[in-house]
Enzyme design. Sequence first.
Site, PDB file in Angstrom:
ATOM      1  N   ASP A 124     -12.822   3.780 -11.109  1.00 40.50           N
ATOM      2  CA  ASP A 124     -11.865   4.276 -10.118  1.00 40.50           C
ATOM      3  C   ASP A 124     -11.145   3.091  -9.470  1.00 40.50           C
ATOM      4  O   ASP A 124     -10.939   3.054  -8.249  1.00 40.50           O
ATOM      5  CB  ASP A 124     -12.552   5.142  -9.068  1.00 40.50           C
ATOM      6  N   HIS A 176      -4.900  -1.688  -3.533  1.00 43.48           N
ATOM      7  CA  HIS A 176      -3.874  -1.571  -2.497  1.00 43.48           C
ATOM      8  C   HIS A 176      -3.591  -2.969  -1.956  1.00 43.48           C
ATOM      9  O   HIS A 176      -4.398  -3.895  -2.124  1.00 43.48           O
ATOM     10  CB  HIS A 176      -4.350  -0.678  -1.350  1.00 43.48           C
TER      11      HIS A 176
END
Length: 450
Positions: free
Chosen positions: A305, A309
């Site tokens: 996953d 960011h």
Amino acid sequence: MFLIADLVISGGKVWHAGEFVECAIVIDNGKIVKLCKEPLAPRSDLRLNVNGLLILPGLIDIHSHLRDFKLSYKEDFYTGTCAAASGGFTTVFDMPNTEPVTNSPIRLREKIEKIHLNAIVNVGLYSAPPKNIEEFIELVNMGIAGFKVYLSEYGELNTDHCNYNFYNACNNYNIRVHFHAELRDFININTTTCELNVLNHHLIRPTKAEIEAINYVFNLKSIYKFKAHICHISSSDSCFLISKVKYNHLNISVEVTPHHLILNNNFTSTWGNIAKVNPPLRTEYDRKMLVKLLNKGLVDCIVTDHSPHALEEKSKDYCEAPSGFPNFEVALPVLLSRCLNDELIFSHVISAMSENPAKLLNLKNKGKIEPGFDADLVIVNHKGEYTIDPEKFKSKARYSPFKNMKVKFKVFKTILGGLLIYDEDEILVKKGCGKFVKIGVKNDSFSKTY
């Protein structure tokens, strides 16, 4: 029969048929052609002696986020696949929650072009549910790995906008649906009783949201009979439900992440929003139950996953900071290190990161070190102690809740189709050596009515 092979790898401990064996790997034209004792190996253009290191199948990650397009400041197909290669991954699959959302043939073609131009490992793609059946059929024909439905969201990432029976179509075209299993109606239900901060993230997105989502998927599957996959389960209650389903031989697959197997919600006290992720890190009891589920062989895949960011975004207030963190470059070292104290079973970890995902997505000739299989390999150094240092990541996102963790394993080299693409912290290939992984269509009947 070849007279001179392209590459012979010798001196390693090769993961073969569930155990380590000492043998040479003979590679020609991108394929493994022979496993044999070193003296029996043919001549080769290149010979690589790895001096007792571990040789594993190239890792396959069926759940990652490579960003790009309007989110390229977070990650792009080049930096993301460089990070994958440095983590030992030779095939990864990219999720559709991009800007713009990947839910049409036009958007998918744009991503495929990015792969051909920039990727250095093989990349497959998911789509969010398209608006109409015509686009659905075209996406399936283009070779998507499946559809991703975010039960936590409204709009394009869910099925709210579809003008046809989406799940019935998935059954008829034999395409798997991957679910982010947090039901939106049960998220934020505790915001009036607990303070809005990262320490309460697991209460704001409670276990009940996951359980209700999984039950919702079970109900959908009982009606429409499509292939269902539950993404990144995080709770002990989910483990109970999945165990029941598996023992009843129902065809539902499930994945877990390294962070849910290794970290608990106490890490949010140390790392704040760096450790904010959906679904949240939960209690130590939840973590131990996930470990138990994996060790029973009831987990189909371990996924990263990988969700990069910008650090500036993660530094914002809790409500504004996005969820997720980079994971390609830490997954294998932290998981294998947990095998040393017998908390995790080595064979289950390796299978869940190679053979199992290959079977799940019907990837021919991948996931094993066998003659006839693609020469996708990761060579792992297990002879020292290393410290997780995000500053050395190839990803644009250079932070991690695993920072400073001591591990006993380090990815040394990564080989894709017989080509050495990563070697001791260096990327050795140019952009574009990766390929788009097109998943074959088993049902080519396009005359159904919805």
